[in-house]
Design an enzyme around this catalytic site. Structure first.
Site, PDB file in Angstrom:
ATOM      1  N   GLY A 131       0.823  -1.211   0.000  1.00  0.00           N
ATOM      2  CA  GLY A 131       0.000   0.000   0.000  1.00  0.00           C
ATOM      3  C   GLY A 131       0.854   1.255   0.000  1.00  0.00           C
ATOM      4  O   GLY A 131       1.089   1.853   1.057  1.00  0.00           O
ATOM      5  N   SER A 133       1.126   3.741  -3.291  1.00  0.00           N
ATOM      6  CA  SER A 133       0.531   4.811  -4.096  1.00  0.00           C
ATOM      7  C   SER A 133      -0.832   5.237  -3.564  1.00  0.00           C
ATOM      8  O   SER A 133      -1.585   4.423  -3.022  1.00  0.00           O
ATOM      9  CB  SER A 133       0.365   4.355  -5.544  1.00  0.00           C
ATOM     10  OG  SER A 133       1.610   4.149  -6.140  1.00  0.00           O
ATOM     11  N   GLU A 248      13.655  -4.331  -5.390  1.00  0.00           N
ATOM     12  CA  GLU A 248      12.530  -4.326  -6.305  1.00  0.00           C
ATOM     13  C   GLU A 248      12.966  -4.038  -7.732  1.00  0.00           C
ATOM     14  O   GLU A 248      12.269  -4.383  -8.674  1.00  0.00           O
ATOM     15  CB  GLU A 248      11.533  -3.247  -5.834  1.00  0.00           C
ATOM     16  CG  GLU A 248      10.203  -3.314  -6.534  1.00  0.00           C
ATOM     17  CD  GLU A 248       9.297  -2.149  -6.163  1.00  0.00           C
ATOM     18  OE1 GLU A 248       9.483  -1.569  -5.087  1.00  0.00           O
ATOM     19  OE2 GLU A 248       8.423  -1.836  -6.976  1.00  0.00           O
ATOM     20  N   GLU A 368      10.953   8.233 -15.736  1.00  0.00           N
ATOM     21  CA  GLU A 368      11.434   9.586 -15.440  1.00  0.00           C
ATOM     22  C   GLU A 368      12.042   9.656 -14.039  1.00  0.00           C
ATOM     23  O   GLU A 368      13.066  10.316 -13.837  1.00  0.00           O
ATOM     24  CB  GLU A 368      10.270  10.581 -15.577  1.00  0.00           C
ATOM     25  CG  GLU A 368       9.795  10.794 -17.016  1.00  0.00           C
ATOM     26  CD  GLU A 368       9.009   9.613 -17.599  1.00  0.00           C
ATOM     27  OE1 GLU A 368       8.568   8.724 -16.843  1.00  0.00           O
ATOM     28  OE2 GLU A 368       8.852   9.573 -18.833  1.00  0.00           O
TER      29      GLU A 368
END
Lengths: 381, 332
Positions: A131, A133, A248, A368
């Site tokens: 949890g 975003s 990750e 980005e």
């Protein structure tokens, strides 16, 4: 300067035997599937396969035996993962728990949290979602607003998470929550382990552009959890989530998501390919081989106790670009007789990847953001 | 990094830095200092009068040569000496180089034909070439030399022989692949050097009231550049490791192909960041970027290696690529 100083990938002995065992396991346990379902397979969920993996000892491989783990070397774990991904095995159900949540609990969790959750994660029976975003916090993760307030011995948590992968299958969510009201940016954030059947938690599906259901919205409406649900010290949340990121970002899943399409291209081209296809297969192979070296080198650095955050960002960005370019390049090289309505393994896997691959450079840190991290590493920011 | 490699790279870095300060010095003045430092015998065993170095050492030295835009065949000479020794041929006299392509035939120990685009072919006394499963050792006193040049002006000479004495021995050494490995290392070094120059320039060049490195678009450009440079450095080091463990034909091919792709993109990005000043004769950037332009074609273009690698992978079949990748790295 040297942009990439390779760290040798030197796992302990026994790798060829380990590969044979994993390949036998996959041949025995993985469902027979077509090429399209082998693509992007770490987003494909199959609880039976995850349980079989748990039984075979392929989840929580590096964790201590007392928590249900198998005390294996991290590079042996890497070998198992790359074999699973290259074969297109459906590893999505337990992927996040094995990659991130388990290591997080081992590092920051309480003894009780470890004993309660790690054995069933390693068994392939407990699944976890992340949890992070929120509607107002995507790339700018530090702007999260979900609020945790002290309430007697516990906490009351309210807010909304979004793009929560697998929340509809998982039993647990590890949520990043603001526990100091009015705290700025990355201060005052704390992680909580929230069982998704706690009153006040609502999970709603978000259907993706091909009709798939990976994402969810998770609403937290005055959710009460005991203080024993807190993971790590109060206010340590930012440090904890950023520590997960190198794990990750550099794994084999960051360059193998489209591998199934290369396999189908080789099948389509045959043993004596026409020059245009031979050139394409050669180029994709060179890029794949290079990315594997980079990912392995980064894994070896992680295993040696370093934090290769810059290398991990490089692997993820280059790997995602490769995974996205691969189906486009194959599409461009096929002649007009093979349009995407053709019902062949190659066209089906291409059609799927052409549609879902935009997500590859969004999930786990956008292109980005990664390039911003690289620029910082270069001394530009 | 091992102690001997550190010693080697420190020596190379110092020497190549000195030589780079005089980029227009005649080759006859440059080469003796390189020969004196013993880089030619880098790959020879200590019992053969060499340094006892491995392919990782050669990568490190050739990479530094690339980063300093060194105008000398350091890697070619080392590979030539190694190939002659491995094949049991007479050691080189004076400077030795390697030929990327052979067009001709050997009859009764005599070679008739030409060696195209041979690096410093005219300056070398000995040339080593791969031909029909053999290694050939030729003397340039026996040939006609036609001068050719790479874009930056390094000699790439065509040597034509007519019935010249050729020492030959059966050998599985592929000098084209060895040359590809050298160019991979040089591209890795040149890209890192051009990247470092671009970062330094972006940090000092002020426009719109701030260094251009503070603009996100410039940052993203430099990040892409760094990713490409990282890919080549990683590929080259992995290829060296494979060569030290055994046969590295697959890895040399894959690494040169990846390096070729990065060479084109990296050179373009370096110029974009440098703006007009990088386009001048006076600014040293072109010593790197013009070499990168040439190296991409030398010892195998994108198409050449892609086709060779692609045919090989196609021959493995759809389920053969992954096991082959795994087997090769597990053996390293």
């Amino acid at each position: 300067m040297q942009t990439f100083d390779a760290h040798p990938f030197d796992p302990p002995d026994g790798v060829p035997t380990l590969r044979r065992e994993v390949r036998d396991f996959i041949a025995r346990e993985a469902p027979k599937s077509d090429a399209a379902s082998r693509a992007n397979c770490w987003a494909v969920c199959d609880a039976d396969f995850s349980k079989a993996m748990g039984k075979a000892g392929y989840i929580g491989m590096t964790w201590p035996v007392e928590y249900g783990g198998h005390a294996r070397h991290p590079l042996h774990r890497y070998v198992v993962l790359e074999e699973l991904l290259a074969a297109g095995a459906p590893v999505g159900m337990h992927w996040i728990a094995d990659r991130q949540s388990g290591p997080l609990l081992l590092r920051y969790g309480t003894e009780e949290q470890r004993r309660t959750h790690l054995p069933s994660i390693a068994a392939g029976e407990t699944y976890v979602c992340i949890g992070m975003s929120e509607p107002g916090a995507g790339s700018d993760l530090a702007s999260i607003r979900t609020q945790g307030v002290r309430d007697g011995d516990g906490w009351r948590i309210s807010g909304q998470k979004v793009w929560t992968t697998n929340a509809h299958n998982a039993q647990l969510m590890i949520a990043l929550v603001r526990t100091v009201e009015g705290s700025q940016r990355n201060e005052g954030l704390t992680q909580f382990l929230i069982p998704l059947d706690t009153p006040g938690v609502t999970v709603r599906p978000i259907i993706d552009l091909v009709g798939g259901h990976d994402f969810n919205e998770v609403f937290l409406d005055d959710v009460h959890v005991p203080d024993s649900a807190r993971v790590g010290p109060e206010g340590n949340g930012w440090k904890q989530v950023t520590a997960e990121l190198s794990l990750e970002r550099s794994g084999p899943e960051r360059y193998l998501s489209s591998y199934a399409a290369l396999v189908e291209l080789i099948r389509f081209a045959g043993p004596d390919p026409e020059p245009v296809l031979a050139v394409l297969i050669g180029r994709l192979t060179a890029e794949l081989w290079t990315l594997r070296q980079m990912s392995q080198s980064t894994a070896a650095k992680l295993a040696a106790g370093e934090d290769p955050a810059l290398e991990a960002a490089i692997v993820k960005d280059l790997g995602n670009s490769f995974e996205q370019e691969l189906p486009r390049a194959i599409q461009a090289a096929l002649d007009g007789a093979e349009d995407l309505s053709a019902a062949t393994d190659l066209t089906r896997v291409l059609a799927l990847l052409l549609q879902v691959s935009p997500s590859f450079s969004l999930r786990g840190g956008t292109r980005e953001i990664l390039r911003g991290i690289i620029a910082r590493g270069l001394g530009l920011r | 990094m091992s102690e001997t490699r550190t010693l080697l790279t420190d020596t190379a870095d110092r020497l190549f830095t000195d030589l780079a300060a005089h980029p227009d010095a005649p080759f006859a003045e440059v080469w003796p200092s390189i020969a004196e430092a013993g880089f030619e015998s880098l790959l020879l065993g200590e019992d053969e009068g060499g340094f006892g170095g491995d392919w990782g050492d050669l990568f490190a030295v050739a990479r530094l040569a690339g980063s300093h835009a060194l105008a000398a065949p350091v890697g070619e000479a080392a590979v030539a000496a190694w190939a002659l020794t491995r094949a049991g041929l007479t050691p080189a006299e004076g400077l030795a180089t390697i030929a990327p392509a052979v067009d001709g035939c050997v009859e009764n120990g005599r070679f008739t034909g030409s060696l195209k685009a041979t690096p410093w072919g005219g300056a070398a006394q000995t040339v080593v070439a791969t031909h029909a499963g053999s290694l050939l050792r030729l003397q340039t006193t026996d040939c006609r030399i036609e001068s050719g040049h790479s874009p930056v002006g390094e000699p790439r000479d065509t040597l034509t022989f007519e019935g010249a004495v050729a020492e030959a021995a059966p050998s599985d050494i592929d000098l084209l692949a060895c040359g590809a490995f050298l160019r991979t290392a040089q591209i890795a070094g040149a890209l890192d050097a051009a990247l470092a120059a671009s970062i330094a320039y972006a940090n000092e060049r002020v426009q719109f009231g701030k260094p251009i490195s503070k603009f996100q678009t410039v940052q993203q450009t430099l990040a892409i550049f760094a990713i490409e440079a990282a890919a080549v450095n990683s590929a080259g080091q992995a290829a060296a490791r494979a060569a030290d463990a055994g046969v590295a034909d697959f890895e040399f091919a894959a690494a040169k192909l990846r390096a070729n792709i990065a060479a084109g993109q990296g050179a373009a990005l370096a110029h974009q960041v440098h703006g007009a000043i990088g386009f001048t004769q006076e600014h040293p950037l072109h010593r790197l970027t013009r070499r990168l332009a040439g190296w991409r074609s030398e010892f195998g273009s994108d198409r050449f290696w892609a086709q060779r690698l692609g045919r090989r992978v196609a021959g493995l079949g759809p389920d053969g690529l992954w096991p082959e990748l795994a087997r090769r790295s597990d053996a390293a």
